[in-house]
Write a protein that holds these residues in place. Structure first.
Motif, PDB file in Angstrom:
ATOM      1  N   ARG A   1       0.839  -1.196   0.000  1.00 13.71           N
ATOM      2  CA  ARG A   1       0.000   0.000   0.000  1.00 13.71           C
ATOM      3  C   ARG A   1       0.872   1.245   0.000  1.00 13.71           C
ATOM      4  O   ARG A   1       1.846   1.341   0.733  1.00 13.71           O
ATOM      5  N   GLY A   2       0.517   2.213  -0.822  1.00 11.23           N
ATOM      6  CA  GLY A   2       1.191   3.499  -0.831  1.00 11.23           C
ATOM      7  C   GLY A   2       0.539   4.450   0.159  1.00 11.23           C
ATOM      8  O   GLY A   2      -0.377   4.090   0.897  1.00 11.23           O
ATOM      9  N   GLY A   3       1.014   5.644   0.210  1.00  8.13           N
ATOM     10  CA  GLY A   3       0.457   6.623   1.127  1.00  8.13           C
ATOM     11  C   GLY A   3       0.912   8.020   0.778  1.00  8.13           C
ATOM     12  O   GLY A   3       1.477   8.272  -0.286  1.00  8.13           O
ATOM     13  N   LYS A   4       0.697   8.943   1.709  1.00  8.54           N
ATOM     14  CA  LYS A   4       1.037  10.344   1.486  1.00  8.54           C
ATOM     15  C   LYS A   4       1.496  10.937   2.800  1.00  8.54           C
ATOM     16  O   LYS A   4       0.894  10.698   3.850  1.00  8.54           O
ATOM     17  N   ILE A   5       2.578  11.709   2.753  1.00 10.28           N
ATOM     18  CA  ILE A   5       3.100  12.395   3.925  1.00 10.28           C
ATOM     19  C   ILE A   5       3.796  13.671   3.471  1.00 10.28           C
ATOM     20  O   ILE A   5       4.525  13.664   2.476  1.00 10.28           O
ATOM     21  N   ALA A   6       3.516  14.753   4.173  1.00  8.41           N
ATOM     22  CA  ALA A   6       4.117  16.054   3.871  1.00  8.41           C
ATOM     23  C   ALA A   6       3.913  16.426   2.408  1.00  8.41           C
ATOM     24  O   ALA A   6       4.828  16.914   1.747  1.00  8.41           O
ATOM     25  N   GLN A   7       2.694  16.193   1.883  1.00  8.33           N
ATOM     26  CA  GLN A   7       2.339  16.505   0.503  1.00  8.33           C
ATOM     27  C   GLN A   7       3.215  15.760  -0.500  1.00  8.33           C
ATOM     28  O   GLN A   7       3.436  16.224  -1.612  1.00  8.33           O
ATOM     29  N   ARG A   8       3.707  14.607  -0.109  1.00  7.28           N
ATOM     30  CA  ARG A   8       4.507  13.756  -1.000  1.00  7.28           C
ATOM     31  C   ARG A   8       3.862  12.383  -1.074  1.00  7.28           C
ATOM     32  O   ARG A   8       3.391  11.856  -0.073  1.00  7.28           O
TER      33      ARG A   8
ATOM     34  N   ALA B   1      -0.461   9.013  11.049  1.00  7.79           N
ATOM     35  CA  ALA B   1      -0.357   9.533  12.413  1.00  7.79           C
ATOM     36  C   ALA B   1      -0.438  11.054  12.439  1.00  7.79           C
ATOM     37  O   ALA B   1      -1.081  11.635  13.325  1.00  7.79           O
ATOM     38  N   PHE B   2       0.186  11.728  11.493  1.00 12.17           N
ATOM     39  CA  PHE B   2       0.106  13.192  11.440  1.00 12.17           C
ATOM     40  C   PHE B   2      -1.330  13.645  11.164  1.00 12.17           C
ATOM     41  O   PHE B   2      -1.813  14.612  11.758  1.00 12.17           O
ATOM     42  N   ARG B   3      -2.006  12.953  10.254  1.00 13.96           N
ATOM     43  CA  ARG B   3      -3.402  13.326   9.970  1.00 13.96           C
ATOM     44  C   ARG B   3      -4.296  13.059  11.176  1.00 13.96           C
ATOM     45  O   ARG B   3      -5.222  13.839  11.449  1.00 13.96           O
ATOM     46  N   ALA B   4      -4.038  11.984  11.900  1.00  6.12           N
ATOM     47  CA  ALA B   4      -4.826  11.720  13.107  1.00  6.12           C
ATOM     48  C   ALA B   4      -4.551  12.773  14.180  1.00  6.12           C
ATOM     49  O   ALA B   4      -5.471  13.178  14.908  1.00  6.12           O
TER      50      ALA B   4
ATOM     51  N   ARG C   1      10.504  10.837  14.306  1.00  5.46           N
ATOM     52  CA  ARG C   1      10.350   9.702  13.388  1.00  5.46           C
ATOM     53  C   ARG C   1      10.388  10.162  11.933  1.00  5.46           C
ATOM     54  O   ARG C   1      10.985   9.497  11.078  1.00  5.46           O
ATOM     55  N   LYS C   2       9.771  11.298  11.658  1.00  5.17           N
ATOM     56  CA  LYS C   2       9.766  11.804  10.283  1.00  5.17           C
ATOM     57  C   LYS C   2      11.176  12.156   9.825  1.00  5.17           C
ATOM     58  O   LYS C   2      11.560  11.887   8.680  1.00  5.17           O
ATOM     59  N   ALA C   3      11.976  12.773  10.716  1.00  6.99           N
ATOM     60  CA  ALA C   3      13.342  13.129  10.344  1.00  6.99           C
ATOM     61  C   ALA C   3      14.158  11.883  10.004  1.00  6.99           C
ATOM     62  O   ALA C   3      14.883  11.860   8.990  1.00  6.99           O
TER      63      ALA C   3
ATOM     64  N   PRO D   1      -3.921  19.930  21.733  1.00  3.37           N
ATOM     65  CA  PRO D   1      -2.551  19.649  21.283  1.00  3.37           C
ATOM     66  C   PRO D   1      -1.788  18.820  22.302  1.00  3.37           C
ATOM     67  O   PRO D   1      -1.936  19.003  23.513  1.00  3.37           O
ATOM     68  N   ASP D   2      -0.960  17.916  21.809  1.00  2.95           N
ATOM     69  CA  ASP D   2      -0.076  17.107  22.630  1.00  2.95           C
ATOM     70  C   ASP D   2       1.336  17.301  22.067  1.00  2.95           C
ATOM     71  O   ASP D   2       1.749  16.609  21.128  1.00  2.95           O
ATOM     72  N   LEU D   3       2.068  18.272  22.626  1.00  2.00           N
ATOM     73  CA  LEU D   3       3.358  18.629  22.064  1.00  2.00           C
ATOM     74  C   LEU D   3       4.383  17.521  22.224  1.00  2.00           C
ATOM     75  O   LEU D   3       5.278  17.377  21.383  1.00  2.00           O
ATOM     76  N   ALA D   4       4.279  16.730  23.274  1.00  2.00           N
ATOM     77  CA  ALA D   4       5.218  15.616  23.440  1.00  2.00           C
ATOM     78  C   ALA D   4       5.035  14.589  22.321  1.00  2.00           C
ATOM     79  O   ALA D   4       6.002  14.092  21.742  1.00  2.00           O
ATOM     80  N   LEU D   5       3.780  14.278  21.997  1.00  2.00           N
ATOM     81  CA  LEU D   5       3.506  13.346  20.905  1.00  2.00           C
ATOM     82  C   LEU D   5       3.954  13.934  19.571  1.00  2.00           C
ATOM     83  O   LEU D   5       4.541  13.230  18.730  1.00  2.00           O
ATOM     84  N   LEU D   6       3.706  15.232  19.365  1.00  2.00           N
ATOM     85  CA  LEU D   6       4.095  15.860  18.107  1.00  2.00           C
ATOM     86  C   LEU D   6       5.611  15.854  17.933  1.00  2.00           C
ATOM     87  O   LEU D   6       6.114  15.633  16.823  1.00  2.00           O
TER      88      LEU D   6
END
Length: 537
Positions: free
Chosen positions: A222-229, A250-253, A271-273, A260-265
């Motif tokens: 399955r493909g997907g989308k992240i950061a408009q990519r 996860a970002f969309r959720a 993970r994204k980096a 806001p949950d800054l620790a989760l963000l």
């Protein structure tokens, strides 16, 4: 989508492109703007202001998008419009929209399904709608994918491309009916008979047989989308593809969370980096590595914001009045006051501190008699006269008139050493100056300190302890636990042996939970009620 030698790509149409531009209409100083569209049917429009033109441009883009959706969306059989422009929209070192640049070494190859994308430059002067491949859309900065076309139906290749005999025999799919008998030959009647009739669906590709008793195999591609990519469905290694898909979900959720949950963000940005850095190593795309760097900085900033709000992970949940950077400005300011006050007296140091905070940016501010009596009680007028006599402070009226001024008619004052014409000792912005000044006013005007009638030296020590605390409230200075007695005494303008006395007064006023002087240092901890005033080290 990559073009192979021997294929007849001229049978497919090039993806459609709409380009909407905003350009000056006439002299640039006039401010008029012209809106133009690459479609010949769209006439140019002219507007008096840039804001009106941008609104019209966005509406024009939305109108074209609605027309495309009404026509069935992007066409799966179209060729990538970016490829038709020699991939100049995302080629390294070229600006988006440049044609004829030619693909650069290491550039992204076309591939993936056809998508409908919208590009908008950050200056707000160019919009582009295009049918392009998913890989080019993912590699183009500031490009957003709106829709994905269904895969185009494959057609049978001609006999020469398929490597058949040169007698003109057409290829026959096995699902068209029973195969002709070997003795039947390949005459025209047999070929025609196999070509007529209702077409049947092309069968699925054969795969490995499932184990007996096993359920249906999950779709692991399955493909997907992240950061408009777009995450390609054939990205390898498979664990990277799954991580990118899960991160996008996860970002969309997270965006749907009510709070806001800054620790989760911060964890998601970490993970994204890591994922984008690995993706860049796999694909060789420098823009992916830039996205990884941005995610790493976002994680650091988000974690710092979280610590400013509630302290570090595992520490007490406290809403801090000062950020970590603002607390650093406070410590610099306290050091400046200790060395630049006109005389070593507690009242003078306290007045210099509070007046400096009001004039820190431009060298001037306003003061009232109520302010001075709140800081210094009965010594206010004498300290004010002393500062004026030392030429540290300049006022248009006498000290008696200043003490009689009210909030509705404050007195302006000037601090010559803080005027902009001189080398300025501080680099405080407007918001930071206001926040730090409010913090100092809260400390000096603390209710229990006023109830205990604490003097200027005790209030100065309260300021010094609040500025030199860890997130848990423990006193710390110069990399060691506790405060140096010599430094604290110099700021408070008292002998070192009197620091213990004023520390005990702060314990009695509920400012410090505990205090002890040992080995030339004042050790202790802020009381829980004043933890929000503590500066993070």
């Amino acid at each position: 989508m990559a073009v192979e030698s021997g294929t007849r790509h001229d049978e497919r149409v090039t993806g459609r492109v709409w380009t909407i531009r905003l350009d000056p209409d006439g002299r640039p100083s006039a401010g008029a703007v012209k809106l133009s569209c690459s479609r010949p049917a769209c006439a140019d429009q002219r507007f008096a202001t840039a804001a009106e033109a941008r609104r019209a441009a966005v509406g024009h883009v939305n109108a074209h998008l609605a027309h495309v959706r009404a026509g069935g969306g992007p066409r799966g059989g179209a060729w990538c419009a970016c490829r038709a422009a020699d991939c100049g929209w995302h080629a390294p070192g070229s600006s988006a929209g440049r044609r004829g640049a030619g693909p650069q070494p290491g550039a992204v190859r076309c591939g993936g399904p056809v998508v409908l994308s919208v590009y908008a430059d950050r200056a707000g002067r160019l919009w582009r709608i295009a049918e392009m491949c998913a890989r080019c859309a993912a590699a183009t900065p500031d490009c957003r994918v709106l829709d994905t076309a269904a895969p185009a139906a494959r057609t049978a290749p001609d006999a020469r491309a398929a490597g058949g005999p040169a007698g003109g025999t057409a290829a026959v799919f096995s699902d068209r009916g029973p195969c002709p008998d070997a003795d039947a030959g390949t005459d025209a009647d047999a070929v025609g008979a196999s070509s007529v009739g209702a077409p049947a669906a092309v069968p699925r590709a054969r795969g490995r047989a499932a184990a007996p008793g096993a359920g249906p195999r999950p779709d692991r591609r399955r493909g997907g989308k992240i950061a408009q990519r777009i995450v390609p469905h054939d990205l390898e290694p498979d664990v990277l593809r799954l991580e990118l898909v899960e991160l996008g979900d996860a970002f969309r959720a997270y965006q749907q969370c009510p709070e806001p949950d800054l620790a989760l963000l911060a964890t998601l940005h970490d993970r994204k980096a890591r994922a984008f850095r690995l993706w860049a190593d796999v694909c060789g795309d420098p823009s992916l590595r830039q996205e990884a760097d941005r995610a790493e900085k976002a994680a650091e900033t988000t974690r710092e914001m979280h610590e400013h709000r509630v302290g570090p992970v595992g520490g007490p949940a406290v809403e801090r009045l000062l950020s970590r950077g603002q607390a650093a400005h406070v410590r610099d300011l306290l050091g400046h006051i200790a060395s630049h006050a006109p005389s070593p007296e507690p009242g003078v140091h306290l007045a210099v501190l509070m007046l400096t905070l009001r004039a820190a940016r431009c060298g001037s501010g306003n003061i009232t008699g109520q302010d001075l009596t709140g800081w210094l009680q009965d010594d206010a007028e004498g300290v004010l006269r002393q500062l004026a006599d030392a030429d540290w402070l300049r006022m248009p009226s006498t000290s008696e008139e200043v003490m009689a001024s009210r909030p509705e008619n404050p007195t302006a004052f000037t601090v010559p050493s803080l005027l902009p014409v001189r080398p300025h000792p501080f680099t405080l912005g407007k918001n930071n100056r206001s926040r730090i000044s409010g913090w100092a006013q809260k400390v000096v005007g603390d209710r229990k300190l006023r109830k205990k009638k604490a003097g200027p030296a005790t209030r100065l020590l309260a300021l010094y302890t609040a500025a030199h605390t860890r997130p848990d409230g423990r006193l710390r200075h110069a990399g060691r636990d506790g405060l140096g007695i010599e430094e604290a005494a110099a700021f408070c303008a008292v002998p070192p042996e009197d620091v213990r006395v004023h520390a005990d007064l702060l314990v009695g006023a509920g400012w410090l939970a505990e205090a002890d002087v040992r080995e030339g240092r004042v050790c202790g901890q802020l009381a829980e009620r004043v933890l929000p005033l503590g500066g993070l080290l």
